[in-house]
Write a protein that holds these residues in place. Structure first.
Motif, PDB file in Angstrom:
ATOM      1  N   PRO A   1      65.781  52.709  32.428  1.00 16.30           N
ATOM      2  CA  PRO A   1      66.588  53.153  33.574  1.00 16.30           C
ATOM      3  C   PRO A   1      67.338  52.016  34.263  1.00 16.30           C
ATOM      4  O   PRO A   1      68.441  52.219  34.771  1.00 16.30           O
ATOM      5  CB  PRO A   1      65.554  53.791  34.511  1.00 16.30           C
ATOM      6  N   LEU A   2      66.769  50.798  34.293  1.00 23.58           N
ATOM      7  CA  LEU A   2      67.447  49.669  34.924  1.00 23.58           C
ATOM      8  C   LEU A   2      68.719  49.312  34.160  1.00 23.58           C
ATOM      9  O   LEU A   2      69.790  49.115  34.761  1.00 23.58           O
ATOM     10  CB  LEU A   2      66.513  48.462  34.989  1.00 23.58           C
ATOM     11  N   ILE A   3      68.622  49.224  32.843  1.00 21.98           N
ATOM     12  CA  ILE A   3      69.786  48.866  32.026  1.00 21.98           C
ATOM     13  C   ILE A   3      70.888  49.911  32.183  1.00 21.98           C
ATOM     14  O   ILE A   3      72.070  49.577  32.348  1.00 21.98           O
ATOM     15  CB  ILE A   3      69.364  48.718  30.551  1.00 21.98           C
ATOM     16  N   ALA A   4      70.501  51.184  32.164  1.00 18.77           N
ATOM     17  CA  ALA A   4      71.491  52.255  32.289  1.00 18.77           C
ATOM     18  C   ALA A   4      72.148  52.252  33.670  1.00 18.77           C
ATOM     19  O   ALA A   4      73.378  52.374  33.796  1.00 18.77           O
ATOM     20  CB  ALA A   4      70.831  53.599  32.022  1.00 18.77           C
ATOM     21  N   ALA A   5      71.337  52.107  34.706  1.00 17.78           N
ATOM     22  CA  ALA A   5      71.882  52.130  36.070  1.00 17.78           C
ATOM     23  C   ALA A   5      72.798  50.941  36.312  1.00 17.78           C
ATOM     24  O   ALA A   5      73.851  51.065  36.951  1.00 17.78           O
ATOM     25  CB  ALA A   5      70.737  52.146  37.081  1.00 17.78           C
ATOM     26  N   TRP A   6      72.395  49.772  35.824  1.00 17.09           N
ATOM     27  CA  TRP A   6      73.202  48.577  36.046  1.00 17.09           C
ATOM     28  C   TRP A   6      74.548  48.675  35.331  1.00 17.09           C
ATOM     29  O   TRP A   6      75.593  48.288  35.880  1.00 17.09           O
ATOM     30  CB  TRP A   6      72.440  47.342  35.583  1.00 17.09           C
ATOM     31  N   ALA A   7      74.514  49.178  34.113  1.00 11.64           N
ATOM     32  CA  ALA A   7      75.764  49.342  33.355  1.00 11.64           C
ATOM     33  C   ALA A   7      76.714  50.294  34.076  1.00 11.64           C
ATOM     34  O   ALA A   7      77.933  50.068  34.125  1.00 11.64           O
ATOM     35  CB  ALA A   7      75.453  49.856  31.954  1.00 11.64           C
ATOM     36  N   LYS A   8      76.169  51.342  34.656  1.00 13.73           N
ATOM     37  CA  LYS A   8      76.999  52.314  35.375  1.00 13.73           C
ATOM     38  C   LYS A   8      77.576  51.709  36.652  1.00 13.73           C
ATOM     39  O   LYS A   8      78.741  51.950  37.004  1.00 13.73           O
ATOM     40  CB  LYS A   8      76.164  53.547  35.701  1.00 13.73           C
ATOM     41  N   LEU A   9      76.781  50.901  37.346  1.00 13.78           N
ATOM     42  CA  LEU A   9      77.218  50.322  38.605  1.00 13.78           C
ATOM     43  C   LEU A   9      78.175  49.155  38.422  1.00 13.78           C
ATOM     44  O   LEU A   9      79.071  48.941  39.248  1.00 13.78           O
ATOM     45  CB  LEU A   9      75.998  49.844  39.413  1.00 13.78           C
ATOM     46  N   PHE A  10      78.022  48.398  37.338  1.00 17.61           N
ATOM     47  CA  PHE A  10      78.739  47.137  37.202  1.00 17.61           C
ATOM     48  C   PHE A  10      79.479  47.019  35.864  1.00 17.61           C
ATOM     49  O   PHE A  10      79.362  46.023  35.155  1.00 17.61           O
ATOM     50  CB  PHE A  10      77.779  45.964  37.404  1.00 17.61           C
ATOM     51  N   ASP A  11      80.225  48.064  35.543  1.00 18.70           N
ATOM     52  CA  ASP A  11      81.184  48.013  34.439  1.00 18.70           C
ATOM     53  C   ASP A  11      80.548  47.577  33.126  1.00 18.70           C
ATOM     54  O   ASP A  11      81.070  46.708  32.422  1.00 18.70           O
ATOM     55  CB  ASP A  11      82.329  47.068  34.823  1.00 18.70           C
ATOM     56  N   GLY A  12      79.393  48.182  32.802  1.00 23.35           N
ATOM     57  CA  GLY A  12      78.747  47.943  31.520  1.00 23.35           C
ATOM     58  C   GLY A  12      77.943  46.672  31.424  1.00 23.35           C
ATOM     59  O   GLY A  12      77.451  46.324  30.340  1.00 23.35           O
ATOM     60  N   ARG A  13      77.743  45.988  32.528  1.00 25.20           N
ATOM     61  CA  ARG A  13      77.018  44.721  32.475  1.00 25.20           C
ATOM     62  C   ARG A  13      75.510  44.935  32.330  1.00 25.20           C
ATOM     63  O   ARG A  13      74.972  45.934  32.788  1.00 25.20           O
ATOM     64  CB  ARG A  13      77.296  43.898  33.734  1.00 25.20           C
ATOM     65  N   PHE A  14      74.852  43.951  31.714  1.00 26.24           N
ATOM     66  CA  PHE A  14      73.392  43.936  31.583  1.00 26.24           C
ATOM     67  C   PHE A  14      72.819  43.358  32.874  1.00 26.24           C
ATOM     68  O   PHE A  14      73.383  42.432  33.452  1.00 26.24           O
ATOM     69  CB  PHE A  14      72.990  43.075  30.385  1.00 26.24           C
TER      70      PHE A  14
ATOM     71  N   ALA B   1      64.890  46.015  42.527  1.00 24.26           N
ATOM     72  CA  ALA B   1      64.831  46.379  43.940  1.00 24.26           C
ATOM     73  C   ALA B   1      66.150  46.992  44.401  1.00 24.26           C
ATOM     74  O   ALA B   1      66.169  47.919  45.215  1.00 24.26           O
ATOM     75  CB  ALA B   1      64.502  45.152  44.787  1.00 24.26           C
ATOM     76  N   TYR B   2      67.255  46.497  43.851  1.00 26.73           N
ATOM     77  CA  TYR B   2      68.565  46.987  44.265  1.00 26.73           C
ATOM     78  C   TYR B   2      68.763  48.457  43.927  1.00 26.73           C
ATOM     79  O   TYR B   2      69.374  49.202  44.697  1.00 26.73           O
ATOM     80  CB  TYR B   2      69.661  46.145  43.604  1.00 26.73           C
ATOM     81  N   ILE B   3      68.251  48.905  42.789  1.00 22.23           N
ATOM     82  CA  ILE B   3      68.478  50.300  42.385  1.00 22.23           C
ATOM     83  C   ILE B   3      67.332  51.219  42.807  1.00 22.23           C
ATOM     84  O   ILE B   3      67.366  52.419  42.528  1.00 22.23           O
ATOM     85  CB  ILE B   3      68.686  50.423  40.861  1.00 22.23           C
ATOM     86  N   SER B   4      66.317  50.671  43.481  1.00 26.08           N
ATOM     87  CA  SER B   4      65.121  51.442  43.816  1.00 26.08           C
ATOM     88  C   SER B   4      65.096  51.834  45.284  1.00 26.08           C
ATOM     89  O   SER B   4      65.693  51.163  46.132  1.00 26.08           O
ATOM     90  CB  SER B   4      63.852  50.651  43.473  1.00 26.08           C
ATOM     91  N   GLU B   5      64.378  52.896  45.576  1.00 24.97           N
ATOM     92  CA  GLU B   5      64.177  53.357  46.943  1.00 24.97           C
ATOM     93  C   GLU B   5      62.753  52.993  47.395  1.00 24.97           C
ATOM     94  O   GLU B   5      61.874  52.768  46.565  1.00 24.97           O
ATOM     95  CB  GLU B   5      64.376  54.869  47.033  1.00 24.97           C
ATOM     96  N   PRO B   6      62.508  52.958  48.696  1.00 22.27           N
ATOM     97  CA  PRO B   6      61.143  52.697  49.168  1.00 22.27           C
ATOM     98  C   PRO B   6      60.147  53.722  48.639  1.00 22.27           C
ATOM     99  O   PRO B   6      60.490  54.894  48.455  1.00 22.27           O
ATOM    100  CB  PRO B   6      61.287  52.800  50.697  1.00 22.27           C
ATOM    101  N   ALA B   7      58.950  53.277  48.379  1.00 22.56           N
ATOM    102  CA  ALA B   7      57.897  54.164  47.877  1.00 22.56           C
ATOM    103  C   ALA B   7      57.586  55.245  48.902  1.00 22.56           C
ATOM    104  O   ALA B   7      57.507  54.970  50.105  1.00 22.56           O
ATOM    105  CB  ALA B   7      56.640  53.358  47.560  1.00 22.56           C
TER     106      ALA B   7
END
Length: 705
Positions: A529-542, A287-293
């Protein structure tokens, strides 16, 4: 105007991503006392009423209370705005007051007309109450209609403070009625009127029900009345509520709507897109990385087009997993009202079955089923729920899991309404293509002869609880009598494994673990896409993911789950389906499906608890237990062979609760399976069994019957 601060019940987020929980900014509301302003010269009817005004970041709405009942008024998108003669301007400017729209087709409105109409409103709606008779707007579809003196006197006896009408009206009580422009298209029922010097606005109201069983993520309501409306989430509780408030519209708004689903209240699993809402899949990280439908899923839009109303998104196991209750982290696991209140809701459509079992004000819930996610929640909640034939309805705009094995079904308490809903919802124009399912084009006959054989698989039956077995025996006897069926006992596993087809079709264990039966679609659409976006936002974290999906996403095998392997698996599955529909459940000139197969997807009449250790008792059961001698669980049959599989509540048995230390009741269900494409034949059987009194509507609450 007196103003009192009111605290939000939603706790502050502990992490950055929780600050954007779902899709709403943190919102607050305040309590204030609003004086009812009578028209100039009519101060005798002035009074006060307490309202809770919602201070939203974007949409305009008011939350108010009448008696002990809380309501929301969608003042930002009123149902109607009409002119008010200037000479009747209200002292002090704009004001709000409850109002009931009374609509008739009478040429003369009398006391009897009003008595009968208001009695009908009270008996057919849980939103309308006499508190909305603070004021009334009376209209008739008959040109030149009038209201006589008996009607005026009756309204005075009800202490109606103000009457608006577009017709000739007799005076003689308190003050005369105020003439306004005719709005005959305005549906009858309760509204919140906003009155200014020259206009009156009618805002639709929603009764706010408390989600006491915590089955919903949040409630929602339509922003406007357009066909492609967007939705607004009501992600909050009220000061008098402990849990989320679910906004439910008046059934009177649909009183004269002839569409098939007019007024049906429907809850939606948070895998399905609803325009304006973030589809979370049960994951706060997603939900954090997603936009409303930007649009509503076609399967859900179909419900809206037929007149249904969507009241909120319910809880699910994260990303439609089969997570056990004790493995949920992002959301608190929903509660099952049955028995001791400590039974499982199963997964993944957990909040769907349990909300239908819990709330009289809810009519249907939409869920998905890949491995068992409609059928097991229906079993443990004692409700009707179906996995339709593979390809029965499009899953565009729905977070995927298995792709070629995903389906969508509906929960209901009433066998007739369940069949009615399904027959209108599932239409050929919304069928999935063969490119998606890997199977032949789906053909669903609307009428065909009933099956002649009851297949009784001895590797899946009898039921685990001997006390429940007489209920199943009686059900089988009734089926045999009503439809002239014969019972054939056979070993399902041995039948599959001994057929003369190639080994790739005979080995049911291998078939059940094909890449086409896995979660490749979900990994590509969600996990990657979730794993990639999270790593980019939070210093490589899962990303923070519940345990049911964490290792699978982290250790994804690209080779074993390649597109080539997936397509090869589809071909292998197609060959298995061809064998199944030729040798096991097949069509005849007399019937779409020559047989109906029975098995139990639930617990066989034993309790299954939300607390792990309690299921270690010999008098309880875990879910998804593979029977001795079977190659797969019964739940895995139709995901593999594409068939239709319905969970049917047939009774209940007592158990001694290890929570309440008291005798409680647990539902007993059975699953009915027919060949792919024969769903409507099976629904016809359901209706016939209901006609004979074999199947009954289930109740909400502790006991299903």
């Amino acid at each position: 105007m007196e103003l009192h601060a009111a605290k939000s019940r939603v706790p502050e987020a502990q992490n950055l991503y929780l600050n954007r929980k779902r899709h709403l900014a943190r919102q607050h509301y305040a309590v204030y006392t609003l004086a009812y302003l009578a028209p100039a010269g009519d101060e005798a009817h002035a009074g006060t009423r307490t309202l809770y005004k919602e201070q939203k970041t974007s949409e305009d709405a008011i939350i108010f209370k009448l008696g002990d009942v809380s309501y929301l008024a969608n003042t930002g998108y009123p149902a109607a705005i009409t002119s008010l003669p200037g000479r009747h301007g209200f002292a002090g400017g704009e004001t709000n007051l409850p109002i009931t729209v009374v609509s008739t087709n009478e040429s003369t409105i009398t006391q009897q007309t009003l008595e009968d109409t208001l009695q009908t409103y009270a008996e057919s709606d849980d939103v309308y109450t006499p508190d909305f008779l603070e004021s009334v707007y009376i209209t008739s579809t008959v040109a030149g209609a009038s209201m006589d003196a008996t009607a005026s006197s009756y309204l005075a006896s009800l202490d109606v403070k103000q009457t608006f009408t577009s017709m000739r009206a007799a005076s003689g009580y308190g003050h005369s009625s105020i003439a306004i422009s005719n709005t005959t298209s305005l549906p009858p029922g309760p509204y919140l009127a906003t009155i200014s010097s020259n206009t009156i606005t009618f805002a639709p109201v929603y009764r706010l029900y408390e989600d006491t069983y915590r089955d919903f993520l949040y409630g929602s309501y339509a922003a406007d009345f357009t066909p492609n409306t967007s939705f607004i989430a009501l992600d909050r509780s009220l000061p008098s509520f402990g849990y989320s408030a679910i906004p439910v519209p008046s059934r009177l708004y649909s009183l004269y709507d002839t569409r098939p689903f007019a007024g049906f209240r429907v809850a939606i699993k948070d895998l399905f897109d609803m325009k304006g809402l973030v589809t979370s899949g049960g994951s706060q990280a997603w939900a954090y990385i997603s936009e409303p439908a930007v649009s509503t899923a076609p399967s859900i839009q179909r419900i809206l087009d037929l007149g249904g109303v969507l009241v909120g998104k319910y809880k699910l196991a994260q990303f439609a997993s089969g997570a056990n209750p004790w493995d949920w982290q992002d959301e608190h696991y929903p509660f099952n009202p049955r028995g001791d209140g400590w039974l499982t809701c199963s997964a993944s459509s957990s909040g769907g079955g349990c909300s239908i079992a819990a709330y009289d004000w809810l009519d249907f819930a939409i869920g998905s089923d890949t491995g068992s996610s409609m059928r097991r929640p229906a079993a443990v909640s004692g409700t009707f729920g179906n996995r339709p034939s593979q390809g029965m309805i499009t899953l565009e705009g729905v977070i995927p899991l298995g792709g070629a094995t995903d389906t969508a079904g509906v929960f209901s308490r009433d066998p007739y309404m369940w069949s009615y809903f399904a027959k209108h919802w599932y239409i050929p124009s919304l069928h999935q293509s063969s490119n998606m399912t890997g199977l032949s084009t789906l053909n669903v006959p609307e009428s065909a002869g009933f099956p002649k054989t009851i297949l009784y698989p001895i590797d899946y039956l009898p039921l685990n609880n001997s006390a429940a077995e007489p209920i199943l025996d009686a059900f089988i006897a009734n089926m045999s009598s009503i439809f002239g069926m014969t019972v054939k006992r056979f070993n399902f596993t041995a039948t599959v494994q001994s057929n003369s087809t190639p080994a790739a079709v005979r080995n049911i264990t291998v078939l059940n673990n094909l890449p086409s039966m896995g979660s490749r679609a979900q990994y590509e659409v969600i996990a990657r896409p979730l794993i990639a976006a999270w790593a980019k936002l939070f210093d490589g974290r899962f990303p923070p993911i519940d345990s049911a999906r964490r290792n699978g996403f982290k250790n994804w095998n690209e080779t074993a789950n390649s597109l080539e392997a997936y397509n090869a698996g589809l071909m292998q599955k197609s060959a298995a389906v061809e064998w199944y529909e030729t040798s096991l459940q097949y069509s005849t000139p007399e019937s779409c499906s020559e047989s109906v197969m029975l098995y139990d997807i639930g617990t066989g009449g034993l309790p299954s608890y939300r607390e792990e250790d309690l299921n270690n008792s010999p008098n309880a059961s875990f879910l998804a237990v593979k029977p001795l001698g079977a190659a797969i669980t019964g739940a895995g049959i139709c995901p593999l062979y594409g068939c239709a599989d319905f969970t049917i509540p047939i009774g209940q048995v007592p158990y001694y609760s290890d929570v309440t230390f008291h005798e409680e009741m647990v539902p007993v269900t059975i699953n009915m399976v027919v060949k792919r494409g024969c769903d409507f034949v099976l629904f016809d059987m359901i209706e016939r069994l209901a006609d004979a009194g074999v199947l009954k509507e289930v109740k909400t609450g502790r006991t299903a019957f």
